[in-house]
Write a protein that holds these residues in place. Structure first.
Motif, PDB file in Angstrom:
ATOM      1  N   MET B  92      12.680   7.506  -5.272  1.00  0.00           N
ATOM      2  CA  MET B  92      12.641   8.382  -3.955  1.00  0.00           C
ATOM      3  C   MET B  92      10.991   9.073  -4.917  1.00  0.00           C
ATOM      4  SD  MET B  92      15.016  11.129  -2.404  1.00  0.00           S
ATOM      5  CE  MET B  92      15.259  12.125  -4.222  1.00  0.00           C
ATOM      6  N   THR B  93      10.783   9.415  -5.977  1.00  0.00           N
ATOM      7  CA  THR B  93       9.958   9.627  -6.869  1.00  0.00           C
ATOM      8  C   THR B  93       9.031   8.902  -7.083  1.00  0.00           C
ATOM      9  OG1 THR B  93      10.865  11.376  -8.512  1.00  0.00           O
ATOM     10  CG2 THR B  93       9.100  10.821  -9.014  1.00  0.00           C
ATOM     11  N   TYR B  95       8.417   6.367  -4.448  1.00  0.00           N
ATOM     12  CA  TYR B  95       7.888   6.253  -2.773  1.00  0.00           C
ATOM     13  C   TYR B  95       6.914   6.912  -2.926  1.00  0.00           C
ATOM     14  CZ  TYR B  95       8.287   5.620   1.183  1.00  0.00           C
ATOM     15  OH  TYR B  95       8.409   5.325   2.934  1.00  0.00           O
ATOM     16  N   ALA B  96       7.188   8.611  -3.124  1.00  0.00           N
ATOM     17  CA  ALA B  96       6.946   9.339  -2.482  1.00  0.00           C
ATOM     18  C   ALA B  96       5.046   9.490  -3.136  1.00  0.00           C
ATOM     19  CB  ALA B  96       6.785  11.718  -2.654  1.00  0.00           C
ATOM     20  N   ILE B  97       5.058   9.077  -4.354  1.00  0.00           N
ATOM     21  CA  ILE B  97       3.624   9.250  -5.192  1.00  0.00           C
ATOM     22  C   ILE B  97       3.058   7.907  -4.866  1.00  0.00           C
ATOM     23  CG2 ILE B  97       2.595   8.838  -7.429  1.00  0.00           C
ATOM     24  CD1 ILE B  97       4.949  10.433  -8.775  1.00  0.00           C
ATOM     25  N   ASP B  98       4.016   6.076  -4.820  1.00  0.00           N
ATOM     26  CA  ASP B  98       2.942   6.434  -3.926  1.00  0.00           C
ATOM     27  C   ASP B  98       2.898   5.667  -2.960  1.00  0.00           C
ATOM     28  OD1 ASP B  98       1.797   2.852  -4.810  1.00  0.00           O
ATOM     29  OD2 ASP B  98       3.080   2.279  -3.804  1.00  0.00           O
ATOM     30  N   ARG B  99       3.265   5.964  -1.846  1.00  0.00           N
ATOM     31  CA  ARG B  99       3.088   5.704  -0.323  1.00  0.00           C
ATOM     32  C   ARG B  99       2.473   6.679   0.082  1.00  0.00           C
ATOM     33  NH1 ARG B  99       4.048   0.401  -1.508  1.00  0.00           N
ATOM     34  NH2 ARG B  99       5.495  -0.782   0.405  1.00  0.00           N
ATOM     35  N   PHE B 100       2.340   8.044  -0.386  1.00  0.00           N
ATOM     36  CA  PHE B 100       1.938   8.498   0.655  1.00  0.00           C
ATOM     37  C   PHE B 100       0.538   9.499  -0.015  1.00  0.00           C
ATOM     38  CE2 PHE B 100       6.163   9.017   1.450  1.00  0.00           C
ATOM     39  CZ  PHE B 100       6.089   9.137   2.590  1.00  0.00           C
ATOM     40  N   THR B 101      -0.508   9.520   0.323  1.00  0.00           N
ATOM     41  CA  THR B 101      -1.806  10.349   0.294  1.00  0.00           C
ATOM     42  C   THR B 101      -1.708  11.729  -0.313  1.00  0.00           C
ATOM     43  OG1 THR B 101      -2.784   9.884   1.648  1.00  0.00           O
ATOM     44  CG2 THR B 101      -3.629   8.442  -0.463  1.00  0.00           C
ATOM     45  N   TYR B 156       9.345   5.617 -13.470  1.00  0.00           N
ATOM     46  CA  TYR B 156       8.320   4.836 -14.373  1.00  0.00           C
ATOM     47  C   TYR B 156       8.192   3.008 -13.550  1.00  0.00           C
ATOM     48  CZ  TYR B 156       4.075   2.444 -16.172  1.00  0.00           C
ATOM     49  OH  TYR B 156       2.466   1.079 -16.273  1.00  0.00           O
ATOM     50  N   LEU B 159       8.073   2.993 -10.138  1.00  0.00           N
ATOM     51  CA  LEU B 159       7.024   3.294  -9.747  1.00  0.00           C
ATOM     52  C   LEU B 159       6.415   1.313  -9.400  1.00  0.00           C
ATOM     53  CD1 LEU B 159       5.157   5.356  -8.360  1.00  0.00           C
ATOM     54  CD2 LEU B 159       4.612   5.710 -10.832  1.00  0.00           C
ATOM     55  N   ARG B 163       5.082  -0.578  -6.197  1.00  0.00           N
ATOM     56  CA  ARG B 163       3.990  -0.976  -5.881  1.00  0.00           C
ATOM     57  C   ARG B 163       3.752  -2.042  -5.228  1.00  0.00           C
ATOM     58  NH1 ARG B 163      -0.027   0.861 -10.981  1.00  0.00           N
ATOM     59  NH2 ARG B 163       1.257   2.284 -11.478  1.00  0.00           N
ATOM     60  N   ILE B 167       2.200  -2.771   2.016  1.00  0.00           N
ATOM     61  CA  ILE B 167       2.917  -1.930   2.315  1.00  0.00           C
ATOM     62  C   ILE B 167       2.549  -1.936   4.290  1.00  0.00           C
ATOM     63  CG2 ILE B 167       1.242   0.489   3.161  1.00  0.00           C
ATOM     64  CD1 ILE B 167      -0.291   0.547   0.617  1.00  0.00           C
ATOM     65  N   GLU B 171       4.101  -1.296   7.696  1.00  0.00           N
ATOM     66  CA  GLU B 171       3.763  -0.539   8.811  1.00  0.00           C
ATOM     67  C   GLU B 171       4.771  -1.334  10.095  1.00  0.00           C
ATOM     68  OE1 GLU B 171      -0.038  -1.659   7.118  1.00  0.00           O
ATOM     69  OE2 GLU B 171      -1.102   0.196   6.695  1.00  0.00           O
ATOM     70  N   TYR B 184      11.749   4.217   3.968  1.00  0.00           N
ATOM     71  CA  TYR B 184      13.132   4.925   2.226  1.00  0.00           C
ATOM     72  C   TYR B 184      14.527   4.242   2.419  1.00  0.00           C
ATOM     73  CZ  TYR B 184      14.933   6.400  -2.031  1.00  0.00           C
ATOM     74  OH  TYR B 184      15.889   6.591  -2.872  1.00  0.00           O
TER      75      TYR B 184
END
Lengths: 317, 276
Positions: B92-93, B95-101, B156, B159, B163, B167, B171, B184
């Motif tokens: 989850m971490t 996903y959140a860090i990589d897929r959202f700004t 890590y 992550l 990555r 993407i 979409e 997710y």
């Protein structure tokens, strides 16, 4: 990379929005929802991170300025008294010298791991067997290792029996004097952790493209040249990582000495001392100060190390 | 040619020497675990073979008196829950860090990164007070929460995998009407299988072998995990090396079986886990 893709994706999304006749409130709701979503995913991880990493660090710094015993509701602010105590009472700081044994063992270990990783990356019979043998100790439970080596160093135990095979008789208690006990314990740590460094090096060496060796061989490079000019530069990032891990590991050695000697005969390490101060002698304040000192030293080592060898692979995102 | 042969011999000799150094202490303990009390008392050398290679009496006493069964059960519970939690939290971490700004994203990343530099052993004194204040001291929850809460390596690993997932997959799922959670859970999570395998292996071995956390947080005897239960052998069996050896072998054996059956994945896991 990902950053720009995200921005590009967002731009097209917002840019395209007016063209499509979407009711405005829905769009805003959508936008709010989108702002909240990542936090929903991060809620649990961040809560755990703050509770079990950052809150302890903050508390630890706070405790280190008090004389708290860990139980009583009262704690008195003593300023930097605990730190003064650590640096002025030699027996509290002395334990750092014990780390020297582990540091020396780490240095030897890195050399040995590098040697074995290099030769096992070339074509060798029974390669997988040797790989497995060298790595396996790293996977073994620390307490089991402690017992295996207590028996190893026992009077009339494994080591004495092996030595007597070669006609050497000793009436030497291996864990009996500080020097030989610490050397023995550092040796056990080396036995235990060699495999990890070895596997890291091996992985790095194998990720070097094979054509490089072929080209080098055509140019008449021997094995040493290949090591010096292809392998060594190729594994530099892993090598620096290993050095950091070894230094911080040596400073925070705990399991093996605690299990094997409990810190007796001059084998007390910094972490054993801290654990004893906090949980046996109820000196939480002093123990916290000690832990802060250790943490600062490790962070400093890491920082210096990163400055000396800038490693562009260590970006998290 | 001869020089080559000599260096080749030396290489093999060094490998054989290393093998002996690694295996000898373990083999001796295995031999000792098969010796009877009288054999030990008659002080046969450590390298002598036991009289009866099938004498499993010490294993029985180690298993029974050392309460190894409950130790294995406790270890299994902790393993299952904390690894499950680590996989969920880590993915989850990532996903959140990589897929959202989002705002403070850099800060969040920095928080995780800096935490990776803090060795767990240094903060235990203060962590102990926090665990205690939650009433988790001397329960299985203490190690579970700590294992789940501090694993930056797995985040890590996830992550890096997130990555590598294009993407465009997200979409197209979104166009099909999937919301973020569906993406997710139905798209990203299943594609993370290799990363999950890595995390399960690396984390599993760490948790199985950990001594420090259960030792500090679960002093009750019936909450022993394999490390702490084995550690308690020091008291009652102090001089009975044959029983202690049997206990050690009992603990090492599962590791050996797992290692032999999953060798390749384990190497990969550790390479991925450590080279962060």
């Amino acid at each position: 990379m990902t950053d720009t893709t995200h921005k590009a994706a967002e731009k097209t999304a917002t840019g395209a929005a007016p063209a499509v006749p979407v009711p405005a409130p829905a769009a805003r709701k959508h936008r709010v929802w989108r702002g909240v979503t990542p936090w929903l995913f991060l809620l649990a991880p961040l809560a755990l991170l703050v509770t079990f990493t950052y809150a302890p660090i903050a508390n630890m710094v706070a405790y280190s300025l008090t004389d708290w015993d860990g139980v009583s509701p009262e704690l008195h602010y003593t300023g930097v008294g605990n730190y003064e105590e650590i640096f002025t009472r030699p027996e509290l700081f002395e334990v750092f010298w014990v780390s020297g044994y582990y540091l020396a063992a780490s240095a030897l270990q890195i050399v040995a791991a590098l040697y074995f990783a290099t030769i096992l990356s070339f074509n060798i019979r029974f390669r997988n067997f040797f790989k497995g043998v060298l790595f396996f100790p790293y996977l073994i439970n620390g307490v089991a290792i402690g017992f295996v080596f207590l028996y190893f160093f026992q009077d009339g135990g494994t080591l004495d029996s092996v030595l007597s095979l070669f006609g050497v008789t000793t009436d030497h208690a291996w864990l009996g004097t500080p020097v030989s006990a610490n050397t023995s314990l550092a040796g056990v740590s080396m036995w235990r952790y060699l495999g990890l460094n070895f596997v890291l090096f091996l992985g790095a060496i194998q990720s070097i493209p094979g054509e490089l060796y072929e080209a080098a061989e055509l140019d008449g490079a021997n094995r040493w040249h290949q090591f010096r000019y292809i392998i060594a530069p190729g594994i530099k990032p892993v090598l620096t990582l290993t050095v950091i891990l070894s230094i911080s590991g040596s400073l925070s050695a705990f399991e093996i000495p605690y299990i094997m000697t409990g810190g007796a005969t001059g084998t007390e390490t910094f972490v054993i001392q801290t654990v004893n101060l906090a949980f046996r002698f109820n000196k939480t304040g002093l123990a916290s100060a000690a832990a802060v000192v250790l943490l600062l030293i490790i962070l400093l080592v890491t920082w210096v190390q990163r400055r000396l060898v800038p490693d562009d692979k260590v970006d998290l995102v | 040619m001869t020089r080559h042969a000599v260096s080749r011999t030396l290489v093999y000799l060094s490998l054989i020497a290393a093998t002996v150094v690694v295996l000898l202490p373990l083999v001796v303990v295995l031999l000792t675990s098969l010796k009877s009390e009288t054999e030990m008392a008659n002080s046969s050398g450590a390298l002598d073979l036991p009289d009866n290679l099938l004498n499993f009496g010490n294993y029985a006493s180690a298993f029974r008196d050392g309460e190894m069964l409950s130790a294995f059960a406790n270890t299994a519970v902790i393993l299952l829950v904390s690894i499950g939690g680590t996989v969920l939290i880590g993915s989850m971490t990532a996903y959140a860090i990589d897929r959202f700004t989002f705002r403070f994203r850099k800060l969040v990343v920095a928080l995780f990164l800096v935490a990776a530099l803090v060795p767990g052993v240094t903060t235990q004194v203060a962590t102990f007070q926090i665990v205690n204040s939650f009433g988790m001291f001397d329960t299985l929850w203490a190690p579970i929460a700590l294992y789940m809460g501090t694993d930056i390596v797995s985040i890590y690993i996830f992550l890096q995998f997130v990555r590598s997932i294009p993407i465009s997959l997200d979409e197209s799922a979104r166009l099909d009407g999937a919301n973020t959670f569906t993406i997710y859970w139905r798209i990203i999570f299943p594609l993370l299988k290799p990363a999950i395998a890595t995390v399960v292996i690396v984390k599993g071995i760490t948790v199985y072998n950990d001594f420090y956390i259960p030792f500090l947080y679960m002093p009750s005897e019936d909450l022993g995990v394999i490390s702490t239960s084995l550690f308690r052998f020091r008291g009652p069996y102090a001089a009975h090396w044959e029983v202690i050896s049997a206990g050690a072998v009992l603990v090492i054996l599962p590791t050996l079986v797992v290692f032999l059956s999953l060798q390749r994945f384990i190497y990969n896991g550790f390479m991925r886990g450590a080279t962060r």
